[in-house]
Design a protein around this motif. Structure first.
Motif, short mmCIF file in Angstrom:
data_model
loop_
_atom_site.label_atom_id
_atom_site.label_comp_id
_atom_site.label_asym_id
_atom_site.label_seq_id
_atom_site.Cartn_x
_atom_site.Cartn_y
_atom_site.Cartn_z
N GLN A 88 49.68 32.37 29.92
CA GLN A 88 49.27 31.99 28.57
C GLN A 88 50.11 30.79 28.11
OE1 GLN A 88 48.90 35.34 25.72
NE2 GLN A 88 49.76 36.55 27.39
N ARG A 89 49.45 29.85 27.46
CA ARG A 89 50.15 28.68 26.94
C ARG A 89 49.59 28.33 25.58
NH1 ARG A 89 50.16 22.40 28.50
NH2 ARG A 89 47.91 22.73 28.57
N HIS A 90 50.48 28.08 24.64
CA HIS A 90 50.06 27.71 23.29
C HIS A 90 50.86 26.50 22.83
CE1 HIS A 90 47.56 31.29 22.83
NE2 HIS A 90 48.52 31.94 23.47
N VAL A 91 50.15 25.53 22.27
CA VAL A 91 50.75 24.25 21.92
C VAL A 91 50.40 23.92 20.47
CG1 VAL A 91 50.80 21.77 22.44
CG2 VAL A 91 50.55 23.43 24.30
N ALA A 92 51.35 23.32 19.77
CA ALA A 92 51.10 22.87 18.40
C ALA A 92 51.84 21.57 18.14
CB ALA A 92 51.53 23.92 17.37
N LEU A 93 51.26 20.75 17.29
CA LEU A 93 51.92 19.54 16.80
C LEU A 93 52.30 19.79 15.35
CD1 LEU A 93 52.68 16.56 17.46
CD2 LEU A 93 50.53 15.92 16.33
N LEU A 94 53.59 19.61 15.04
CA LEU A 94 54.11 19.94 13.72
C LEU A 94 54.75 18.71 13.09
CD1 LEU A 94 55.91 23.26 14.75
CD2 LEU A 94 53.54 22.99 13.95
N SER A 99 53.61 35.29 30.48
CA SER A 99 52.59 36.12 31.12
C SER A 99 52.39 37.44 30.38
CB SER A 99 52.98 36.40 32.58
OG SER A 99 52.97 35.21 33.33
N LEU A 100 53.17 37.65 29.34
CA LEU A 100 53.09 38.91 28.59
C LEU A 100 52.05 38.81 27.48
CD1 LEU A 100 56.91 39.67 28.32
CD2 LEU A 100 55.26 40.62 29.94
N PRO A 101 51.46 39.93 27.10
CA PRO A 101 50.46 39.91 26.02
C PRO A 101 51.13 39.66 24.66
CG PRO A 101 50.92 42.17 26.71
CD PRO A 101 51.62 41.28 27.69
N GLY A 102 50.31 39.25 23.71
CA GLY A 102 50.80 39.08 22.36
C GLY A 102 51.36 37.73 22.03
N LEU A 103 51.28 36.78 22.97
CA LEU A 103 51.89 35.47 22.72
C LEU A 103 51.15 34.71 21.62
CD1 LEU A 103 54.13 33.53 23.66
CD2 LEU A 103 52.45 32.48 25.18
N ALA A 104 49.82 34.80 21.60
CA ALA A 104 49.05 34.06 20.60
C ALA A 104 49.45 34.49 19.19
CB ALA A 104 47.55 34.28 20.82
N THR A 105 49.60 35.78 18.99
CA THR A 105 50.00 36.27 17.67
C THR A 105 51.40 35.81 17.32
OG1 THR A 105 48.57 38.22 17.91
CG2 THR A 105 50.36 38.34 16.30
N ALA A 106 52.30 35.89 18.29
CA ALA A 106 53.68 35.45 18.05
C ALA A 106 53.73 33.97 17.69
CB ALA A 106 54.53 35.73 19.29
N PHE A 107 52.89 33.18 18.35
CA PHE A 107 52.87 31.74 18.09
C PHE A 107 52.35 31.45 16.69
CE2 PHE A 107 51.10 27.37 19.01
CZ PHE A 107 52.35 26.77 19.16
N GLU A 108 51.25 32.10 16.33
CA GLU A 108 50.69 31.90 14.99
C GLU A 108 51.68 32.35 13.91
OE1 GLU A 108 47.06 34.02 15.10
OE2 GLU A 108 46.07 32.60 16.46
N ASP A 109 52.37 33.45 14.17
CA ASP A 109 53.37 33.94 13.22
C ASP A 109 54.51 32.94 13.08
OD1 ASP A 109 51.85 36.18 12.84
OD2 ASP A 109 53.11 37.51 14.06
N LEU A 110 54.96 32.39 14.21
CA LEU A 110 56.06 31.43 14.19
C LEU A 110 55.71 30.22 13.31
CD1 LEU A 110 58.73 30.15 15.24
CD2 LEU A 110 57.38 29.26 17.17
N VAL A 111 54.53 29.65 13.55
CA VAL A 111 54.13 28.45 12.80
C VAL A 111 53.93 28.80 11.32
CG1 VAL A 111 52.37 26.67 12.54
CG2 VAL A 111 53.14 27.36 14.83
N GLY A 167 62.64 33.03 21.89
CA GLY A 167 63.49 33.09 23.07
C GLY A 167 62.97 32.30 24.24
N GLU A 168 62.94 32.96 25.41
CA GLU A 168 62.60 32.25 26.64
C GLU A 168 61.13 31.83 26.72
OE1 GLU A 168 61.65 36.00 29.62
OE2 GLU A 168 63.52 34.90 29.81
#
Length: 466
Positions: A219-225, A286-298, A245-246
């Motif tokens: 899984q890969r998620h990218v954003a421009l901020l 490779s772990l589940p839940g990355l999309a949610t974590a990314f959206e929460d971070l931003v 983290g990592e």
């Protein structure tokens, strides 16, 4: 030199020796066309035994050898001098894949294979070689090892050195060292392969390598901020590290001027507005839940005032478009005309201080100069470049940039190497006992100074060898 050419043709074959001046042309200048040289011949051996034969022939006549990979370096480290008395040794025809171990996650390759091809081979095994640089289609395995290439994912994966398990190297006298071990753990004596990583072929020529691979990050998620200032950029970086983290694989900084260059000269425009700085952030796992974590971070970063605006990629195509803004800065800069390139690193916390001092110093030194700052926040590596400068001010500008970095406990080159471009600056700034240590190592492995003379290593006092 006629006898040398005859012996070289005998050793590696007529078709592997180029002596015609026109045909040698592409090998005699660097990617930026900033350095130009001349050569007796360009040699393209096809095996380690042929490389050894070349070095023995050259050593017997005191002829200097300039090793060359994909010739994509930015410090003139693979360009011969103007004497016309050196030979260029290109590893481009050494492209064998010697061994792939999917279980042990290692791959053994010859030096002439491109980084892009090595990454493709890893992907074919369901694995990844996570060294990522813009020139990966041309840069070769031998070249990235010899320069210890960095790139955009160092914050997660480290420099090339982190991925090298073993090397095959030919020394200046033709001696072959076989250290092609597929081992993660080996404490038997000196780890001598490290002598040849990042030393630009000045101690020995890398002909093959064992690299470790890794499971893919699926899984890969990218954003421009958009971020207001550099102090806030560091706050955002700390928050992202604490939060993710990592999984944080890239945290790239681009000044507004950098993005404007890309828009004007390449035709790519950012999907967000900024009156300060842009950050390109990537999470991968490779772990589940990355999309949610990314959206929460931003989202949380926006609520905390760490970002002014942002655009999250919702597809691989959009992610590639965001990355294209970062990857085309060098091209956009080149289209604007000559530039002074500075590849410095400072402690991460010192980035705002360095940039403020850099921009102030350039304004004072040369009112015509325009700064172009971009780089890798996660490892403190900034490309503090200058365009539109007055040529008479070039030396003063570069010395000032390097002085600023050095004064903050930084380095004058983070990932591009010394080559010939920065060697005099290293000699100006580095402690003499450190320089003497490097000279001792050079003398022990290449006493006649025949490998990549005048590159990477400080000259000995008589100035004739390096």
């Amino acid at each position: 030199m006629d006898n040398l050419l005859s012996d070289l043709r005998t050793a590696i074959g007529e078709t592997n020796v180029i002596a015609d001046r026109g045909a040698m042309g592409p090998y005699l200048t660097d990617w930026r066309r900033a350095f130009h040289g001349s050569a007796v011949a360009v040699l393209l051996p096809r095996s380690t035994a042929q490389v050894a034969s070349v070095l023995r022939a050259c050593a017997s006549r005191g002829v200097c050898v300039v090793p060359q990979g994909g010739n994509t370096g930015l410090a003139g480290g693979a360009t011969p001098d103007a004497s016309g008395q050196q030979v260029v040794l290109s590893l481009a025809r050494m492209q064998a894949v010697r061994r792939v171990d999917r279980i042990g996650m290692t791959i053994e390759l010859e030096a002439g294979i491109s980084l892009a091809e090595a990454r493709r081979l890893a992907a074919a095994e369901g694995l990844e070689l996570p060294i990522s640089i813009a020139s990966e289609g041309t840069a070769t395995i031998g070249g990235i090892i010899s320069t210890n290439a960095g790139g955009v994912h160092v914050v997660r994966h480290g420099m090339t050195r982190e991925w090298v398990l073993g090397l095959e190297v030919v020394l200046a006298d033709g001696t072959c060292l076989d250290g092609l071990r597929h081992l993660r753990k080996n404490n038997a004596g000196l780890d001598w392969k490290q002598l040849f990583v990042g030393t630009e072929g000045a101690l020995g020529i890398v002909t093959a390598a064992v690299l470790r691979m890794a499971p893919p990050l699926r899984q890969r998620h990218v954003a421009l901020l958009a971020v207001a200032d550099l102090a806030t950029v560091l706050g955002l970086f700390n928050y992202a590290m604490a939060r993710c983290g990592e999984a944080l694989t890239a945290f790239e900084l681009m000044s507004e001027q950098s993005v404007e260059l890309v828009a004007r000269n390449v035709g790519l425009t950012p999907p967000v507005n900024s009156s300060g700085w842009f950050v390109l952030i990537e999470l991968a796992s490779s772990l589940p839940g990355l999309a949610t974590a990314f959206e929460d971070l931003v989202g949380e970063a926006l609520e905390l005032g760490l970002i002014l605006d942002g655009s999250l990629a919702t597809s691989e195509r959009q992610a590639a478009e965001l990355w294209a803004l970062r990857e085309n800065i060098t091209l956009a800069e080149a289209t604007s005309g000559p530039s002074l390139k500075h590849d410095i690193s400072v402690p991460i916390s010192a980035i705002p201080q360095f940039v403020a001092s850099f921009e102030g110093a350039m304004s004072s030194l040369d009112p015509n100069a325009r700064t172009n700052v971009f780089g890798h926040v996660g490892d403190g590596n900034l490309h503090a470049n200058v365009v539109g400068f007055s040529p008479t001010k070039a030396t003063a500008i570069t010395q000032k940039v390097h002085d600023l970095a050095w004064s903050l406990g930084g380095s004058i080159t983070a990932e591009h190497g010394l080559g010939q471009y920065r060697l005099s600056e290293y000699q100006r700034l580095a402690p003499m006992n450190e320089q003497e240590l490097l000279r001792r190592i050079k003398r022990s492995l290449d006493p006649a100074g025949l490998l990549n003379r005048g590159k990477a290593f400080p000259l000995i006092p008589d100035g004739h060898r390096a």
